[in-house]
Scaffold this active site. Sequence first.
Site, PDB file in Angstrom:
ATOM      1  N   HIS A 503     -26.134   3.734  77.439  1.00  0.00           N
ATOM      2  CA  HIS A 503     -27.189   4.382  76.659  1.00  0.00           C
ATOM      3  C   HIS A 503     -27.410   3.653  75.330  1.00  0.00           C
ATOM      4  O   HIS A 503     -28.545   3.300  74.981  1.00  0.00           O
ATOM      5  CB  HIS A 503     -26.807   5.847  76.397  1.00  0.00           C
ATOM      6  CG  HIS A 503     -27.816   6.614  75.597  1.00  0.00           C
ATOM      7  ND1 HIS A 503     -28.716   7.481  76.164  1.00  0.00           N
ATOM      8  CD2 HIS A 503     -28.066   6.651  74.255  1.00  0.00           C
ATOM      9  CE1 HIS A 503     -29.478   8.012  75.230  1.00  0.00           C
ATOM     10  NE2 HIS A 503     -29.098   7.530  74.057  1.00  0.00           N
ATOM     11  N   GLU A 504     -26.329   3.431  74.597  1.00  0.00           N
ATOM     12  CA  GLU A 504     -26.467   2.771  73.294  1.00  0.00           C
ATOM     13  C   GLU A 504     -26.925   1.325  73.456  1.00  0.00           C
ATOM     14  O   GLU A 504     -27.679   0.809  72.633  1.00  0.00           O
ATOM     15  CB  GLU A 504     -25.144   2.831  72.527  1.00  0.00           C
ATOM     16  CG  GLU A 504     -24.658   4.241  72.214  1.00  0.00           C
ATOM     17  CD  GLU A 504     -25.666   5.073  71.449  1.00  0.00           C
ATOM     18  OE1 GLU A 504     -26.508   4.500  70.727  1.00  0.00           O
ATOM     19  OE2 GLU A 504     -25.630   6.306  71.599  1.00  0.00           O
ATOM     20  N   HIS A 507     -30.650   1.178  73.506  1.00  0.00           N
ATOM     21  CA  HIS A 507     -31.262   1.114  72.173  1.00  0.00           C
ATOM     22  C   HIS A 507     -31.203  -0.314  71.626  1.00  0.00           C
ATOM     23  O   HIS A 507     -32.174  -0.825  71.058  1.00  0.00           O
ATOM     24  CB  HIS A 507     -30.538   2.056  71.217  1.00  0.00           C
ATOM     25  CG  HIS A 507     -30.820   3.508  71.458  1.00  0.00           C
ATOM     26  ND1 HIS A 507     -32.089   4.007  71.591  1.00  0.00           N
ATOM     27  CD2 HIS A 507     -29.983   4.574  71.568  1.00  0.00           C
ATOM     28  CE1 HIS A 507     -32.026   5.322  71.778  1.00  0.00           C
ATOM     29  NE2 HIS A 507     -30.763   5.682  71.772  1.00  0.00           N
TER      30      HIS A 507
END
Length: 725
Positions: A503-504, A507
């Site tokens: 997920h990170e 980003h």
Amino acid sequence: MAQRFIIRDGATKHDMMVSDEGGHSQQHNITSQQAGRLLFCSQHKNIGFAVASFNTKPNKLLSLQFTANGSTGLFGLPELQEPGGFYLLKENAIIETQDLVDECCSHNRSRKIVEVFDELSDTLCRVADLAEFVRIAHPQPRFSHSAEDACIAIGGLVEKLNTHRKLYDCLSDVVHRGDKFPTTDVDKLVAKLFLFDFEQSGIHLSDENRGKVVGLNESILTLGQHFMTGTLQPRAIPKVNLSQNIRQHFAIDGDNIIVSGLFADAHMELTREAAYKIFLYPDPHQEHLLTELINGRHTMATLCGFSSYAHRAVNGSLAESPEFVVSFLKLLAKEIMPRAKKDFAEMESMKKSQYAKSRSLAPWDVPYFTSQARRSKFQISGSDLAPYFSLGAVMEGLSNLLHSLYDVTLQLQEPSNGELWANDVYKLAVVHGSEGVLGYIYCDFYERQGKAHQDCHFTIRGGKLLSDGSYQSPIVVLHLNLPPPNWGTPSLLTPGMVENLFHEMGHALHSMLARTQYQHVTGTRCSTDFAEVPSILMEFFALDARVLATFARHYKTGERLPTQLVEKMVASKSVFGASEMQLQTFYSLLDQRLHGEERWESSTTTTTHILEQVQNEYYGLPYVQNTAWQLRFGHLVGYGAKYYAYLVSRAVASWIWQQYFSQDPFNREMGEKYREEVLSHGGGKPPRAMVGEFLAREVTPHNMVEALMMDLDHKKVRVESALSL
């Protein structure tokens, strides 16, 4: 709270991207051009080296010697060899800012006003965002304190700019009448974004109303801080009010029982029920704070010309209007109801089989039986799977995936002396096969004493096109809390940690793969409901059995994670997905109701009354009298009128996954198309139009709900298939 127009509201929310269960911030060039060691490659001959690199901590101890000769300073900045360097960065930014303000207001301006504004934004962001990260993350107080001083100084400068009427008039004139230089659609969009951020402080209003807006902003900030504090406060009741057979489950302080949470994993139903009713009992002070906060937001929004705070918050987003949001949420609530009803029926059956004298399913039962179902159905746990997910193996899998999709490799670079804030941080260069270095990711992965316990993505410097035609490389930090390696054992991740890491990284990739003209709209500097799309899409890759099969192997034996375990692990994440989505829909509808045009029925209506109405209409389990969970819901402060964004982002990410990657998660053609048509633009194009063009279909509430329902149907099939193994 005074809004910042240069470091714009949308940017500050996402320059620090925080992982959120419901779901949940620009820098200086690193001048070193050291040749990086190739860390990851798809060729088998490099796999062992990749695993080894991340299965041990970095050992560059000299990187902590900040005063040593030859030190480059934090992030390669020579000014930050010492904490006092923040003073120099701040002073230089102030001087540069004044020159740029003069240029904006000059009749002899020699370039587009949006170019000057973006340089002004970049000048402030490169100090403010760097300082904010160091303030939060640096283990040495002298650095964090100096960084905090810089944050305060830059914040004060921004406040002055927010009231600089001539600067505003110059921008407003260009937005409404056109620039004296030819402009593109991107120029016009970014200029409008700057103007909107400017006007959030009420600079376009009369002196009287502008003063009211400033006062309301300050009041809203204070109310939010106090409300957040109250959400975490334990509740004390006399122990005589609690049944003797469950008192031992709680902390006891003299004659009082202290309840500090919901005890969702407690085996005894009476314990869960007591915790729920005590911890969520309505608190008049919290009710007052939340009501004043919401009323203040509404008054501020209407003073600035919006129909409601929701209209202000959703402006410029993928949804574009609260009407779109509510239409999407109500349609989703209708479609999800029968699926959630089946989930609750199964939970109730589990409850009846577990307790001799069972009552109907209640809200305090849902987390408990969801967890029970995941364990009982698949007989696996995070600790059983962790040996197959060493950090090195996961990073290798990530890198191979990026290479397949985008022709991107990760190169581990030796940090210069003084470049890091801790000795266990990795520095990665993100390198494209033909474009070269795209940017840098600093991986602060391991938990340590004093480190904030949140998984975050920080933008330290945003990418932008420079005047000489080169590109300012973005710099980001991935800030996680993984267990460090010890005694010959590498860092072993649970499946949840793997998902968070993907997920990170989503980003970070948004920042790395964007190639925007302006840093104001680079990468994650876009609306909340679009900023989460790339990161949630990466979760689909993390939970795909084909992707997992490329890297999940035992750190000792090298054995691949057995196919049956892969299928069960992925399926376990899908258990009761409908009831979970219904809960998020209910939360989002309450948030819209509180911040929308029709907020209160009468002056005596409370947020708890509204909660009861919304829950009974849109959630499968009825409201429990004398409870008020919204008074414990801190997201109403940070995501006011934007809590819906998680569902919209998931809908779009699901849609992209289904259309482009579900058949082949390693498809280079689809990866490059996704980068070119979506990631590369950051926030530089209207998000709904951009997504619609990419998907070749209009983004409507119906189409987004359809994507979510298809995802739930796929999850149901996944669960049934895994149970048959």
